[in-house]
Design a protein around this motif. Structure first.
Motif, PDB file in Angstrom:
ATOM      1  N   ILE A 185       0.846  -1.208   0.000  1.00 46.71           N
ATOM      2  CA  ILE A 185       0.000   0.000   0.000  1.00 46.71           C
ATOM      3  C   ILE A 185       0.872   1.245   0.000  1.00 46.71           C
ATOM      4  CG2 ILE A 185      -1.599   1.334   1.383  1.00 46.71           C
ATOM      5  CD1 ILE A 185      -2.987  -1.118   2.169  1.00 46.71           C
ATOM      6  N   ALA A 186       1.924   1.215   0.825  1.00 47.66           N
ATOM      7  CA  ALA A 186       2.776   2.400   0.918  1.00 47.66           C
ATOM      8  C   ALA A 186       3.423   2.711  -0.415  1.00 47.66           C
ATOM      9  CB  ALA A 186       3.851   2.174   1.992  1.00 47.66           C
ATOM     10  N   SER A 187       3.922   1.672  -1.063  1.00 41.00           N
ATOM     11  CA  SER A 187       4.602   1.935  -2.324  1.00 41.00           C
ATOM     12  C   SER A 187       3.604   2.360  -3.389  1.00 41.00           C
ATOM     13  CB  SER A 187       5.367   0.699  -2.779  1.00 41.00           C
ATOM     14  OG  SER A 187       4.457  -0.357  -2.972  1.00 41.00           O
ATOM     15  N   MET A 188       2.398   1.816  -3.318  1.00 40.47           N
ATOM     16  CA  MET A 188       1.421   2.216  -4.321  1.00 40.47           C
ATOM     17  C   MET A 188       0.967   3.643  -4.098  1.00 40.47           C
ATOM     18  SD  MET A 188      -0.865  -1.124  -5.002  1.00 40.47           S
ATOM     19  CE  MET A 188      -1.685  -0.411  -6.387  1.00 40.47           C
ATOM     20  N   GLN A 189       0.873   4.014  -2.841  1.00 41.43           N
ATOM     21  CA  GLN A 189       0.498   5.401  -2.568  1.00 41.43           C
ATOM     22  C   GLN A 189       1.570   6.351  -3.064  1.00 41.43           C
ATOM     23  OE1 GLN A 189      -0.292   5.490   1.572  1.00 41.43           O
ATOM     24  NE2 GLN A 189      -2.501   5.601   1.291  1.00 41.43           N
ATOM     25  N   PHE A 241      10.973  -3.163   1.110  1.00 40.55           N
ATOM     26  CA  PHE A 241      11.104  -2.196   0.027  1.00 40.55           C
ATOM     27  C   PHE A 241      10.631  -2.744  -1.304  1.00 40.55           C
ATOM     28  CE2 PHE A 241      12.835   1.266   2.156  1.00 40.55           C
ATOM     29  CZ  PHE A 241      13.559   0.756   3.203  1.00 40.55           C
ATOM     30  N   ASP A 242       9.970  -3.866  -1.263  1.00 42.95           N
ATOM     31  CA  ASP A 242       9.382  -4.382  -2.503  1.00 42.95           C
ATOM     32  C   ASP A 242       8.339  -3.421  -3.017  1.00 42.95           C
ATOM     33  OD1 ASP A 242      10.678  -6.630  -3.006  1.00 42.95           O
ATOM     34  OD2 ASP A 242       9.230  -7.974  -2.082  1.00 42.95           O
ATOM     35  N   ASN A 243       8.234  -3.355  -4.334  1.00 41.14           N
ATOM     36  CA  ASN A 243       7.116  -2.564  -4.837  1.00 41.14           C
ATOM     37  C   ASN A 243       5.953  -3.468  -5.180  1.00 41.14           C
ATOM     38  OD1 ASN A 243       8.161  -3.846  -6.966  1.00 41.14           O
ATOM     39  ND2 ASN A 243       8.642  -2.035  -8.171  1.00 41.14           N
ATOM     40  N   GLY A 244       6.022  -4.703  -4.717  1.00 42.45           N
ATOM     41  CA  GLY A 244       4.840  -5.544  -4.823  1.00 42.45           C
ATOM     42  C   GLY A 244       4.745  -6.340  -6.090  1.00 42.45           C
ATOM     43  N   GLU A 245       5.620  -6.101  -7.045  1.00 36.76           N
ATOM     44  CA  GLU A 245       5.482  -6.833  -8.314  1.00 36.76           C
ATOM     45  C   GLU A 245       5.872  -8.281  -8.145  1.00 36.76           C
ATOM     46  OE1 GLU A 245       6.138  -3.443 -11.653  1.00 36.76           O
ATOM     47  OE2 GLU A 245       7.862  -4.436 -10.770  1.00 36.76           O
ATOM     48  N   ASP A 246       7.099  -8.494  -7.667  1.00 38.22           N
ATOM     49  CA  ASP A 246       7.445  -9.890  -7.402  1.00 38.22           C
ATOM     50  C   ASP A 246       7.074 -10.164  -5.969  1.00 38.22           C
ATOM     51  OD1 ASP A 246      10.659  -8.926  -8.593  1.00 38.22           O
ATOM     52  OD2 ASP A 246       9.406  -7.957  -7.075  1.00 38.22           O
ATOM     53  N   PHE A 247       5.943 -10.758  -5.818  1.00 40.58           N
ATOM     54  CA  PHE A 247       5.338 -10.842  -4.497  1.00 40.58           C
ATOM     55  C   PHE A 247       6.032 -11.869  -3.627  1.00 40.58           C
ATOM     56  CE2 PHE A 247       2.464  -9.658  -1.506  1.00 40.58           C
ATOM     57  CZ  PHE A 247       1.680 -10.681  -1.031  1.00 40.58           C
ATOM     58  N   GLY A 248       6.331 -13.026  -4.264  1.00 42.65           N
ATOM     59  CA  GLY A 248       6.805 -14.101  -3.397  1.00 42.65           C
ATOM     60  C   GLY A 248       8.259 -14.435  -3.571  1.00 42.65           C
ATOM     61  N   GLY A 249       8.723 -14.371  -4.816  1.00 39.85           N
ATOM     62  CA  GLY A 249      10.016 -15.018  -5.033  1.00 39.85           C
ATOM     63  C   GLY A 249      11.181 -14.075  -5.099  1.00 39.85           C
ATOM     64  N   ASP A 250      11.152 -13.034  -4.325  1.00 43.57           N
ATOM     65  CA  ASP A 250      12.198 -12.022  -4.492  1.00 43.57           C
ATOM     66  C   ASP A 250      13.431 -12.324  -3.688  1.00 43.57           C
ATOM     67  OD1 ASP A 250      13.066  -9.819  -5.680  1.00 43.57           O
ATOM     68  OD2 ASP A 250      12.374  -8.442  -4.161  1.00 43.57           O
ATOM     69  N   SER A 251      13.273 -13.111  -2.636  1.00 42.79           N
ATOM     70  CA  SER A 251      14.393 -13.201  -1.696  1.00 42.79           C
ATOM     71  C   SER A 251      15.434 -14.210  -2.106  1.00 42.79           C
ATOM     72  CB  SER A 251      13.874 -13.522  -0.309  1.00 42.79           C
ATOM     73  OG  SER A 251      12.846 -14.463  -0.422  1.00 42.79           O
ATOM     74  N   ASP A 252      15.389 -14.649  -3.354  1.00 41.50           N
ATOM     75  CA  ASP A 252      16.390 -15.653  -3.724  1.00 41.50           C
ATOM     76  C   ASP A 252      17.622 -15.055  -4.351  1.00 41.50           C
ATOM     77  OD1 ASP A 252      15.078 -17.890  -2.823  1.00 41.50           O
ATOM     78  OD2 ASP A 252      13.791 -17.924  -4.567  1.00 41.50           O
ATOM     79  N   ASP A 253      17.692 -13.731  -4.391  1.00 41.36           N
ATOM     80  CA  ASP A 253      18.890 -13.140  -4.978  1.00 41.36           C
ATOM     81  C   ASP A 253      20.060 -13.326  -4.058  1.00 41.36           C
ATOM     82  OD1 ASP A 253      17.321 -12.198  -6.991  1.00 41.36           O
ATOM     83  OD2 ASP A 253      16.838 -10.393  -5.875  1.00 41.36           O
ATOM     84  N   ASN A 254      21.192 -13.471  -4.626  1.00 41.60           N
ATOM     85  CA  ASN A 254      22.459 -13.453  -3.892  1.00 41.60           C
ATOM     86  C   ASN A 254      22.492 -14.432  -2.740  1.00 41.60           C
ATOM     87  OD1 ASN A 254      22.867 -11.204  -5.512  1.00 41.60           O
ATOM     88  ND2 ASN A 254      21.940  -9.893  -3.968  1.00 41.60           N
ATOM     89  N   MET A 255      21.723 -15.479  -2.837  1.00 37.52           N
ATOM     90  CA  MET A 255      21.663 -16.383  -1.687  1.00 37.52           C
ATOM     91  C   MET A 255      22.843 -17.312  -1.637  1.00 37.52           C
ATOM     92  SD  MET A 255      19.431 -16.331   0.619  1.00 37.52           S
ATOM     93  CE  MET A 255      18.056 -17.255   1.195  1.00 37.52           C
ATOM     94  N   ASP A 256      23.486 -17.512  -2.794  1.00 40.24           N
ATOM     95  CA  ASP A 256      24.506 -18.552  -2.813  1.00 40.24           C
ATOM     96  C   ASP A 256      25.893 -18.016  -2.535  1.00 40.24           C
ATOM     97  OD1 ASP A 256      22.834 -20.398  -5.414  1.00 40.24           O
ATOM     98  OD2 ASP A 256      22.731 -20.493  -3.237  1.00 40.24           O
TER      99      ASP A 256
END
Lengths: 534, 195
Positions: free
Chosen positions: A471-475, B176-191
């Protein structure tokens, strides 16, 4: 260290510093002073982790080190200092009431980071204050600096012990660990710094004035170029001074409750005058003459000298004996009996606990035994005017919880039970210790319950945080009302209910922790003061 | 010898002291025997006094919760390390750490730490701020930057890597996600290796 204390330390360390620091810290508290390799071996953690954990603990003044013979460095944990972490919010709030937001942030930074140099503190605080100000305004370093100097003058912050500069030319290896010394006089000396600058906002692009290094990547090269003028002089919060302040507050409010506002103001003035002259562990303050007190009363109070004298006489005659008269010169010399005051406060705490736990009749019996010191079973029933059966029941209940103890007085040398007096008595010191132990257990229970509640609803909490972030980012990017509505509905009504309940419970548990900590403070001060007198 | 045998001889049931002195008269009903341990949550006879509310209480409460959250974000909060990986099975290029750095670090860590720690922490905080700002950029760019920084500094890497690698929940990464990749974002730089 009792088991309850160790458990509480373990919970606190884990919450604030993570599991590795907790493991090392608890191990040190349990086993006392140990060298590095033994710690690593006994706890089964890698040497790296142990080193990191010890650094963190030393930074926060929770562990001290000492060089023993043959160059072995041993580390020792301070259990009581770990327990102080419960009181951090109270310290910060007190500073806020005395020195407003700037002082509050200074003490907060010092407590969160353990030790900091003056320039580092000022920079951080200025940055934080600038964040909260309106656009375009910044916080000047000079203001923060002056608040810092005031805090140092009133001894709320103090210097950490410094690395000793030994003159002796020691050929060979430098010592494995520095010896830190501090001179009493230097403890509150503020170094002369010419800090010119203003706070920086975190994401603003208009702070990059020419010549000022960017607060971005090459920060450490900038540090190398400009040597920090007060390098090596670290400051920490002076917890003893805060405790002295809390104690004074408690005494003043006790007097206000018992008598009236004016007498509490008089006592407050007396305490303020003795702040610097009396050490915090003295049993009573330096004698103050009535004339001095009259001169130091706050400006708003215009009571005449006679009225002041009357008040002082009243205070000195009060059976609680907070104020005592020690002489007649200068219009009457008066002292504040700090130890007696603390004992009174501890006793009042005990009475209150008995009343809330067992009822007011039990409290009557308790106060009776306190007053008469030793009483037989029959005498208790007579004086308290409570029927025998109930009196017995209550006495045994209190006895089983160790608020009251039995004193045996034998009539015959063979201590035959039928020819022995059994007297009920209250030993305040041991009852206070028992109550303190219970307080530690209570807080440990509260923390565990809070963690349990949070863990139960972990999934829900995560979901709600994600939704808030969306919500925050969309706002921020300017979305329509309908879209926001849709996202908000992702959390269903019963889930909202659950979140509300969780929040309420966590708040209640937190508030209870703070409340129990106040009791702990009173009891600990009393026990400490009593031990010092013996 | 006669009085042994479980106390079953004469004198059974006699106490060493006079019961009346303690207050139990003859013929009084004794309380019922307890056949089980006391309950875990004994019933409360009196309700506890309400907690102090009001401006001060709420401020201190909010402060406490804030402090708790803040301490988790500071570099002093050490998270458990990522388990060792078997490097024989993975391509060598994924292993960023060079052995030389590790040796240096162990020997100079402890003596230098007390005066230097605060600077390190500050740098770490600065680095974290920097990296937060750059979260939205493409991940490969992040990789390159991180490699550059790793070549410059030594110890702070651990703290930063561990933040990324946290096993327990930490809300910074997804905050700080903007919501686009809702679930699978945390796999960066994991290795990346810790050491």
């Amino acid at each position: 260290m009792t088991q309850a204390e160790i458990k509480l330390c373990s919970l606190l360390l884990q919450e604030h510093f993570g599991e590795i620091v907790e493991k090392i810290g608890v191990h040190l508290i349990r086993t006392g002073s140990q060298p590095l390799r033994v710690i690593a071996h006994d706890t089964g953690t890698s040497l790296d982790q142990v080193k990191k954990a010890l650094c963190v603990l030393i930074q926060h003044n929770l562990v001290t080190y000492q060089v023993h013979k043959r160059g072995v460095v041993e580390y020792e944990a301070q259990c009581s200092r770990v327990l102080r972490m419960l009181r951090y919010p109270r310290y910060i709030y007190t500073t806020k009431t005395l020195y407003s937001d700037t002082g509050e942030l200074i003490v907060e930074e010092l407590l969160l980071n353990g030790k900091l140099t003056m320039s580092a503190v000022i920079k951080k605080v200025a940055d934080r204050l600038t964040e909260t100000m309106e656009d375009g305004k910044t916080m000047d370093y000079a203001e923060v600096s002056s608040t810092f100097v005031r805090l140092a003058d009133t001894h709320f912050v103090q210097r950490c012990p410094l690395v000793a500069t030994t003159e002796s030319s020691d050929p060979g290896l430098p010592p494995p660990a520095p010896t830190l010394v501090i001179n009493e006089k230097d403890m509150y000396l503020v170094p002369k710094l010419s800090l010119i600058g203003k706070g920086k906002r975190r994401r603003s692009s208009d702070e990059d004035a020419a010549g000022e290094p960017k607060a971005k990547r090459p920060k450490h090269t900038a540090d190398n170029k400009e040597p920090i003028p007060d390098d090596g002089i670290y400051w920490q919060a002076n917890l003893d001074r805060f405790h002295q302040h809390f104690r004074d507050q408690a005494i003043v409010s006790a007097v206000a409750n018992r008598m009236d506002q004016t007498s509490s103001e008089i006592v407050r003035t007396m305490l303020r005058m003795s702040e610097i002259t009396t050490s915090s562990s003295a049993p009573f303050t330096q004698p103050l003459s009535s004339n001095e007190i009259f001169r130091s009363l706050p400006v708003g109070y215009n009571i005449s000298k006679q009225v002041l004298d009357q008040y002082l006489t009243l205070l000195a005659d009060d059976p609680l004996e907070f104020v005592g008269k020690s002489g007649d010169s200068g219009g009457g010399m008066y002292v504040i009996n700090l130890h007696k005051a603390l004992a009174c406060l501890a006793t009042a705490t005990l009475e209150s606990v008995v009343q809330e736990r067992f009822g007011s009749r039990c409290a009557r019996i308790f106060r009776l035994v306190l007053q008469k010191k030793h009483l037989e079973q029959k005498q208790v029933e007579d004086f308290a005017m409570i029927p025998a059966k109930e009196a017995k029941d209550m006495l045994y209940k209190m006895l089983s919880e160790n608020f009251i103890s039995l004193q045996e007085i034998p009539k015959t040398p063979d201590h035959a039970p039928s020819r022995t007096f059994y007297l009920y008595t209250v030993n305040i010191l041991s009852a206070a210790r028992m109550l303190l132990h219970r307080c530690y257990k209570s807080i440990a229970n509260l923390i565990e319950r809070r963690q349990f509640e949070t863990k139960e609803s972990k999934r829900l909490l995560e979901k709600s945080q994600r939704v808030e972030a969306i919500i925050a980012s969309m706002q921020a990017t300017g979305a329509e009302e309908a879209q926001l509505q849709e996202i908000e509905e992702m959390i269903t009504a019963p889930e909202r209910q659950q979140l509300e309940t969780l929040k309420r419970n966590v708040n209640k548990l937190d508030a209870s922790e703070i409340q129990v900590d106040e009791t702990i403070f009173l009891l600990e001060s009393y026990i400490e003061s009593t031990m010092k007198r013996q | 010898m006669a009085s042994r045998g479980g106390g079953r001889g004469r004198g059974r049931g006699q106490l060493t002291f006079n019961m009346e002195a303690v207050g139990i008269g003859k013929g009084d009903a004794l309380p019922p025997p307890t056949l089980q341990p006391s309950p875990l949550f004994p019933p409360l006879e009196f309700r506890p006094v309400p907690l102090p509310s009001g401006e001060e209480g709420e401020y201190v409460l909010a402060l406490k919760q804030e402090l708790r959250g803040a301490m988790r974000q500071l570099p002093y909060f050490i998270r458990p390390a990522v388990p060792k990986r078997d490097w024989r099975r993975l391509p060598r290029e994924l292993k960023i750490r060079v052995r030389k750095l590790q040796k240096e670090r162990i020997t100079i860590l402890l003596p230098k730490r007390p005066p230097k720690t605060t600077e390190d922490k500050e740098e770490t905080i600065q680095k974290l701020e920097t990296l937060e700002k750059k979260e939205e950029e493409v991940t490969s760019e992040e990789d390159e930057e991180k490699e550059e920084e790793e070549e410059k500094e030594e110890e702070e890497e651990e703290e930063y890597d561990e933040e990324e690698h946290e096993e327990e929940t930490d809300y910074i990464m997804s905050y700080f996600d903007n919501g686009e990749d809702f679930g699978g974002d945390s796999d960066d730089n994991m290795d990346e290796a810790i050491y």
